[in-house]
Design a protein around this motif. Structure first.
Motif, PDB file in Angstrom:
ATOM      1  N   GLU A 191      -7.344  10.545 -10.529  1.00  0.00           N
ATOM      2  CA  GLU A 191      -7.791   9.191 -10.844  1.00  0.00           C
ATOM      3  C   GLU A 191      -7.425   8.761 -12.257  1.00  0.00           C
ATOM      4  O   GLU A 191      -7.802   7.668 -12.686  1.00  0.00           O
ATOM      5  CB  GLU A 191      -9.302   9.087 -10.637  1.00  0.00           C
ATOM      6  N   ARG A 216       0.831  -1.206   0.000  1.00  0.00           N
ATOM      7  CA  ARG A 216       0.000   0.000   0.000  1.00  0.00           C
ATOM      8  C   ARG A 216       0.865   1.257   0.000  1.00  0.00           C
ATOM      9  O   ARG A 216       0.585   2.221  -0.734  1.00  0.00           O
ATOM     10  CB  ARG A 216      -0.927  -0.012   1.223  1.00  0.00           C
ATOM     11  N   GLY A 233      -9.242   1.856  -7.602  1.00  0.00           N
ATOM     12  CA  GLY A 233     -10.613   1.365  -7.622  1.00  0.00           C
ATOM     13  C   GLY A 233     -11.468   2.164  -6.649  1.00  0.00           C
ATOM     14  O   GLY A 233     -10.984   3.089  -6.013  1.00  0.00           O
ATOM     15  N   ARG A 234     -12.706   1.769  -6.545  1.00  0.00           N
ATOM     16  CA  ARG A 234     -13.631   2.458  -5.640  1.00  0.00           C
ATOM     17  C   ARG A 234     -14.381   1.429  -4.819  1.00  0.00           C
ATOM     18  O   ARG A 234     -14.680   0.331  -5.279  1.00  0.00           O
ATOM     19  CB  ARG A 234     -14.629   3.308  -6.417  1.00  0.00           C
ATOM     20  N   LEU A 235     -14.671   1.817  -3.588  1.00  0.00           N
ATOM     21  CA  LEU A 235     -15.492   1.007  -2.694  1.00  0.00           C
ATOM     22  C   LEU A 235     -16.865   1.641  -2.577  1.00  0.00           C
ATOM     23  O   LEU A 235     -16.998   2.832  -2.403  1.00  0.00           O
ATOM     24  CB  LEU A 235     -14.843   0.897  -1.313  1.00  0.00           C
ATOM     25  N   GLN A 236     -17.888   0.807  -2.668  1.00  0.00           N
ATOM     26  CA  GLN A 236     -19.268   1.306  -2.543  1.00  0.00           C
ATOM     27  C   GLN A 236     -20.009   0.450  -1.537  1.00  0.00           C
ATOM     28  O   GLN A 236     -20.001  -0.783  -1.640  1.00  0.00           O
ATOM     29  CB  GLN A 236     -19.972   1.259  -3.914  1.00  0.00           C
ATOM     30  N   SER A 237     -20.636   1.109  -0.588  1.00  0.00           N
ATOM     31  CA  SER A 237     -21.438   0.388   0.409  1.00  0.00           C
ATOM     32  C   SER A 237     -22.915   0.616   0.114  1.00  0.00           C
ATOM     33  O   SER A 237     -23.318   1.702  -0.277  1.00  0.00           O
ATOM     34  CB  SER A 237     -21.107   0.903   1.820  1.00  0.00           C
ATOM     35  N   GLN A 238     -23.704  -0.419   0.290  1.00  0.00           N
ATOM     36  CA  GLN A 238     -25.154  -0.293   0.087  1.00  0.00           C
ATOM     37  C   GLN A 238     -25.895  -1.234   1.035  1.00  0.00           C
ATOM     38  O   GLN A 238     -25.314  -2.217   1.493  1.00  0.00           O
ATOM     39  CB  GLN A 238     -25.510  -0.572  -1.374  1.00  0.00           C
TER      40      GLN A 238
END
Length: 269
Positions: free
Chosen positions: A254, A228, A264-269
């Motif tokens: 980006e 990282r 990348g992207r993180l998406q919470s739902q």
């Protein structure tokens, strides 16, 4: 002879010549618009401007980041920033002095996605890279966490294609004044492809504190944490070519090649 005598200073002709000779300033192209510039930057004493407005615009665009850098250059390298001397210098006697590159012009897209896709199908003309096989790495004592990440990066084809094909080292904006992980990784990958026997990546291991966090040489560290920090360091190196993270907006950040490969992207739902 009378025809060779100069006009007396009191004559209009002689007076006019004296005014032209005294008023002729040292000219050079304006760094912003290219017109004849008579004013110099008070900091680096190199950039010329035709007006205060041009100087202000050039300062806001990129000069404020490289003015000090240009000021610290050796007197022997008094050439415009980003210029490479192609002829033999009468002062130094050396050829091809490569100066510190300036910040490149920033567009909304740093690295086009179409060009990034071509990196996946990259094939080097050099036979030593065609098989895409690197040598092993020697454990220098608790360095396996770094070795395994470096081996993974050496087999990441888009990254290797970018470093060897585009030659980041020549375009790097920070290697002249600081240690650059991306430059060091390019050298590491080239050596990994060239070498037959395993070697120790000491040039990278000795700069673990520069990569990030509390990483230290000779200690057991976490491979994922090292990865990282390494990716963040590569991303910063790409943005430093355009002035750094504080200058480049988030949407443009980006579009770097590092973001295309590892982002990348993180998406919470």
């Amino acid at each position: 002879p009378q025809g060779d005598q100069q006009p007396p200073p009191s004559s209009p002709q002689g007076q006019g010549q004296g005014q032209l000779q005294a008023a002729a300033p040292e000219l050079g192209p304006c760094a912003h618009c290219g017109a004849a510039g008579t004013k110099k930057c008070s900091g680096c004493k190199r950039m010329r401007y035709c007006s205060g407005e041009c100087q202000s615009k050039h300062w806001q665009s990129d000069h404020k980041f490289k003015c000090k850098q240009m000021k610290l250059l050796d007197p022997i390298d008094k050439l415009p920033c980003g210029v490479e001397a192609s002829k033999k210098s009468p002062v130094s006697g050396h050829r091809g002095i490569s100066l510190v590159p300036g910040h490149r012009k920033l567009n909304k897209v740093i690295y086009p996605y179409d060009d990034f896709l071509k990196l996946y199908n990259w094939k080097c003309n050099d036979s030593k890279y065609s098989d895409f096989l690197t040598c092993g790495l020697v454990n220098c004592g608790n360095s396996c966490f770094a070795n395994v990440v470096l081996q993974c990066l050496s087999y990441t084809r888009p990254l290797v294609a970018y470093l060897l094909g585009k030659d980041h080292y020549r375009q790097c904006a920070i290697r002249h004044e600081d240690w650059c992980f991306l430059c060091e990784l390019q050298s590491h990958i080239q050596r990994a492809f060239d070498s037959v026997h395993p070697f120790a990546p000491t040039n990278i291991l000795s700069h673990l504190p520069n990569i990030g966090g509390n990483l230290g040489f000779g200690r057991q560290e976490d491979a994922h944490e090292f990865m990282r920090f390494a990716i963040d360091k590569m991303q910063s190196a790409c943005l430093d070519e355009f002035g750094g993270e504080k200058v480049v907006d988030h949407s443009t950040q980006e579009t770097t090649v590092i973001q295309h490969i590892f982002g990348g992207r993180l998406q919470s739902q």
